[in-house]
Enzyme design. Sequence first.
Site, PDB file in Angstrom:
ATOM      1  N   ASP A  99     -15.669  -1.704   5.161  1.00 25.71           N
ATOM      2  CA  ASP A  99     -14.646  -0.879   4.525  1.00 25.71           C
ATOM      3  C   ASP A  99     -14.706   0.514   5.151  1.00 25.71           C
ATOM      4  OD1 ASP A  99     -12.800   0.058   2.546  1.00 25.71           O
ATOM      5  OD2 ASP A  99     -14.495   0.886   1.447  1.00 25.71           O
ATOM      6  N   THR A 139     -13.171   3.833   3.413  1.00 31.40           N
ATOM      7  CA  THR A 139     -13.318   4.903   2.428  1.00 31.40           C
ATOM      8  C   THR A 139     -14.560   4.685   1.577  1.00 31.40           C
ATOM      9  OG1 THR A 139     -10.926   5.141   2.334  1.00 31.40           O
ATOM     10  CG2 THR A 139     -12.185   6.117   0.540  1.00 31.40           C
ATOM     11  N   GLU A 197      -6.577  10.930  -6.418  1.00 36.44           N
ATOM     12  CA  GLU A 197      -5.770  11.484  -7.516  1.00 36.44           C
ATOM     13  C   GLU A 197      -6.351  12.801  -8.004  1.00 36.44           C
ATOM     14  OE1 GLU A 197      -5.085   8.650 -10.693  1.00 36.44           O
ATOM     15  OE2 GLU A 197      -3.098   8.370  -9.835  1.00 36.44           O
ATOM     16  N   LYS A 244       4.644   8.728  -6.260  1.00 39.31           N
ATOM     17  CA  LYS A 244       3.894   9.003  -5.034  1.00 39.31           C
ATOM     18  C   LYS A 244       3.319   7.681  -4.540  1.00 39.31           C
ATOM     19  CE  LYS A 244      -0.572   9.874  -7.265  1.00 39.31           C
ATOM     20  NZ  LYS A 244      -1.575  10.858  -7.675  1.00 39.31           N
ATOM     21  N   THR A 281      -9.273  -1.467   6.474  1.00 42.98           N
ATOM     22  CA  THR A 281      -8.864  -0.294   5.704  1.00 42.98           C
ATOM     23  C   THR A 281      -7.417  -0.419   5.251  1.00 42.98           C
ATOM     24  OG1 THR A 281      -8.548   2.114   5.826  1.00 42.98           O
ATOM     25  CG2 THR A 281      -8.297   0.895   7.864  1.00 42.98           C
ATOM     26  N   GLY A 282      -7.095   0.298   4.200  1.00 43.29           N
ATOM     27  CA  GLY A 282      -5.721   0.342   3.722  1.00 43.29           C
ATOM     28  C   GLY A 282      -4.911   1.451   4.354  1.00 43.29           C
ATOM     29  N   LYS A 319      -8.978  -8.810   3.133  1.00 39.64           N
ATOM     30  CA  LYS A 319     -10.351  -8.539   3.579  1.00 39.64           C
ATOM     31  C   LYS A 319     -11.195  -9.798   3.469  1.00 39.64           C
ATOM     32  CE  LYS A 319     -10.662  -3.584   2.446  1.00 39.64           C
ATOM     33  NZ  LYS A 319     -11.392  -2.558   1.674  1.00 39.64           N
ATOM     34  N   ASP A 368     -18.168  -0.251  -0.667  1.00 36.68           N
ATOM     35  CA  ASP A 368     -18.684   0.549  -1.780  1.00 36.68           C
ATOM     36  C   ASP A 368     -17.875   0.410  -3.064  1.00 36.68           C
ATOM     37  OD1 ASP A 368     -16.397   2.005  -0.774  1.00 36.68           O
ATOM     38  OD2 ASP A 368     -17.106   3.706  -1.961  1.00 36.68           O
TER      39      ASP A 368
END
Length: 1139
Positions: free
Chosen positions: A386, A388, A505, A577, A692-693, A807, A827
């Site tokens: 991953d 982040t 956020e 958003k 990753t996104g 994933k 994580d």
Amino acid sequence: MAEVSEANSQRSLYANGFEVNRLKKFPSNYVTTTKYNIVTFLPFSLLEQFKRLPNVYFLIIAILQSLPQISALGPYTAIAPICFVLAVSIIRDGFEDYLRYKADKETNSTKTQIYRKGTFEEKTFKDIEIGNIIMVKKDEAFPCDIVMLSNSSDNGIAYIETSSLDGEKALKPRLALQATMNIIKKDQIIRVFSLIECDHPNAKIYEFKGTMEYNYQKHPLTKDNLLLAGAFLRNTEWVIGVAVYTGTETKLRMNLMKRIFKQSQVERIVNKYIVGILAIQFSLCFVHAILSGIWSSKYGDDSYYLDGNTYSPGLQGFLTYFTYFLLLNTMLPISLIVSLEILKLMQGFFMQQDLRMYSSIRDRPCKVSAFSLNEELGMIQHIFSDKTGTLTRNRMEFKFCSVGNKMYGEKKFLLSRHFSSVASKTTKAVIFTFDTKEIENDLFSHEETIPLKYSISCDQSDGKETISTQQELLDLFVKCMSLCHECLIEEKENETNYIGQSPDEIVLVDCAARVGYKYAKVRGNIIDLHKTPFGVNDQVEIMQFDKLCTLEFNSDRKRCSVIVTDKQTGKHILFTKGADTKMIKLLSSENPSKYIDNIMSNLLTFSERGYRTLVFAFKYIDDEYFKDWKSRYDIACTLINGREEMVSKLSDEIETDLYLLGCTAVEDALQDDVPSTIQDLLAAGINIWMLTGDKFETAENIGKTCSLVDENMEVGRCPAMPLDDCLRTLESISEKFHEVGDQKPTALVIEGSCLEFVLFDANDPAMMKKEPELANNPTVTAVRKVFLEMAVDCKTVICCRVTPGQKRGIVKLMKDQTGSVTLSVGDGANDVSMILEAHIGVGIYGEEGMQAVQASDYAVGEFRYLWELLLIHGRFNYIRQSHMIMYFFYKNLVFTIPNFFYGFYCAYSGETVYDDWYITFYNMVFTAVPLMARALFEVDILIPKRYEVGANPPGPKDTLRKLIPKAYNVGRLNQIFTARNFWGWLLNGILHSVIVFFIPLYAAEEGIMNKKGYNYDHWGFSIMSFTSIILIVNLKLGLNTKYWNWVHYLAIGITSILAYLLFIVIYDPFTSTPSNMTLYQMFATQYFYIGIITTTLFVVVLDGGYQLARRIFKPSSSEMMMDYSLKIYKNEKKSDDDI
């Protein structure tokens, strides 16, 4: 059974109607986790032990050895070990079950408050029934799963700690049902008899759907209303709720499942080799059975001196087969299984105690949850990571925003090629270095406002509204940042903090507050924003908004929205958003195209710098339309079945024709030493995938920053495109990679939409429903084939815009199709599926809770500790365990095969060469500790610690540490535990068995032992042979030990050789065995010493000569590194001595 719907997916119950609920036979809240009771313990525990095939095998051995017709050994030599192993296992099992019983008793007797007869009465957890109204006080645990009706807070928010469920210490907010939150009080009579319909019990702790009828109206229930059993109430004085799941049906109990079974590659290979060993054993038994039958047919009638029993040749051969089956059973010893378990346990203990993997930032050492996979850490071929929170810190820093005519932020950061954070060492989830002066000037200045280059004309119920100035657009943009989120306010020591599920956020809400739009207070649905121009507190303007609806973020929508009513204007506003790929499609055609192009250009700039980006938009909603939409939305929220689909459909309906406000860029800095760690892992031959996104450009640039991609690589790019174009692009990349060949390493960057084609499975109903046109399409098969051919050889693959399901699918695809040993590291909760899917899952202690850590096999505090985990512990574990297994079979063959040879000299009668207790103690005592010491402490390279390197200029230890990854090939390519090496060790064992059998045997043919006329007999030969075995197997172990320390000397010299000598000196004269006093006669003869020296010299010449020649003429890379490392440390010690 509990009443459920026809779809078997929901249950109905009555709040405060436990008498009615009893008719439905819901389970009680009595908890029992024990496996046994007093009556069932012994039989069931024994049955549990014999589910393990090795125990069954050794039980059969013990039974057969008790039959005098076929056994030449005392039954105790087989019964004692199996009884010892079973006793240890049963005692451990019983002790663990007793601890579970005590824990259950404590849980069941815990006090709680249940509403009965108009008041709350003190009862125990076990007294709770479905439908009971329960009150839980601060710092108490929830006794069952409870729907919260009210609490002590004015806003209906209570905080819970769910560390017992998911390991997360961070407090989570939960909401009381809005219809009852201000009505039900702890000191008032509770008049509730309401129907609750909710999900059938399931293990999904973050999912809950239901409805509750109150005052003739159905109110939706969600996961935010559910208080989970086992969690603790924090920062809230009391809560009152209804028990909906009890006992075994609580989400806590349904999550107490066994970890997914994973078996290491070495274990799978060992199982195959064991089959081969058994085949050899059966073959040897068969040989003696045939020869015994032949001998019996020729000489049986004349062999009156044997035992008086006469059997037919066929029966004699049959009995002989089992006799030698018992004699040769030590080819597969019971101690191997025990020794491996102890070794893995100790290896795991050392890993957890290793300070080199202690993270001071997280205050966490390495955690080992799967001791059976230790050696697999040294065989990794693919790492799936991953981004982040795994490669990065998951601590966000607001860098830029682009709104209207301007880009706000320090432009110098866009020129930097380094991906770093100023406050990289902070432990806060949010880092703030953004200069707010410019944006505050444009937002609050009363001077002439800046006109927009591209004005925006918005639809309203009363006509059009034109946004023509920078100030107007900024006002809406910052309001969107401040209102569109799911964060909660936490007041601590006159300071306002924000808590939420995502640092992304939090950083946006925090930035809006620092700019001057503070998310200040929430009372029910009323939100107070404090507008503070230029930070002057005495000029605070309170803006109020009525929050009407929140459309939550998920991995499919990739956006979130909030619908509010501005109390000053009465307008309904939708703020949204999300990711640019989703948001751009939702924009109204009335947006100025040049403004969209400008924002997209800035987004690309931010992405190329590696920032995380979001697009912000809004629209005004007509009052009549909103009423109609909201009524349909409320109905959808009360559905039990199909709620998500209907809510998603209605969300998509209203999130259209949006007006673009701007975009933001947030930096998530890399963790320490990530680039150097990745460089070393790549140098070790491991292929690394980053999943990753992030958008395409962001992912590629972060790949460059963290050294996944460099200038020397040939990079192929496959962004989002249709199926046919995807195939052509992948084929083109494949051709380019073939042209490059081995001249350059290759890297592939591919987007999630293309991976949908690669991962498409026609047997998956969900995929068929989502993409029915892909079924039976030959192009899909071609895409997968081309992708796999490329991906196997790519040093690096970066997959962007991927979902958690993708994933897992990628890991499964590579694991199943290539047979590679895979490791997944992450994580967060979205990484759990790929962590469970991989051969080895590694969790990172991060900002997103403990779910990844709890699901993992190993856990570390930071990504950089993969260096120590794989390149040190993984490699050593593989080498040590591989050598231990091969040596174990070798040493057992050395002392087992002589029984086969002796059969030719004892008429295949099954006479044993060695005394029963010699055989029993051989594995349990004489050879156990040296082997374990080597398996725990053997090193073939002295590795510098992290703090010993990093000198400027680099020293010898820096050079050595850079060479360490090259040595990882030994496990990655499985160079030790190969069939050739394994059978080579077995042949070596057979050769040594020839030496220890025939040299003492022919030495015994001398006849006279000493001047007193004592002759060599069977036991004189036996003791000489067994003594030779003890010396030779220890010599063999010593010759294969690379680095000696005091533990090795102690283990071989004291616990093996000296222990054996003490045993025979005591055992021989003080036991009434056939060998009584033989030893002392042998001590007085030179034949004993000459025989032992001769056998030992044979091994020294053969094995020692081979080892020496190989070291001189063909040393391995690790041996050369060992010499280099020894030289470095010797020179360092010499320098210290000189000083």
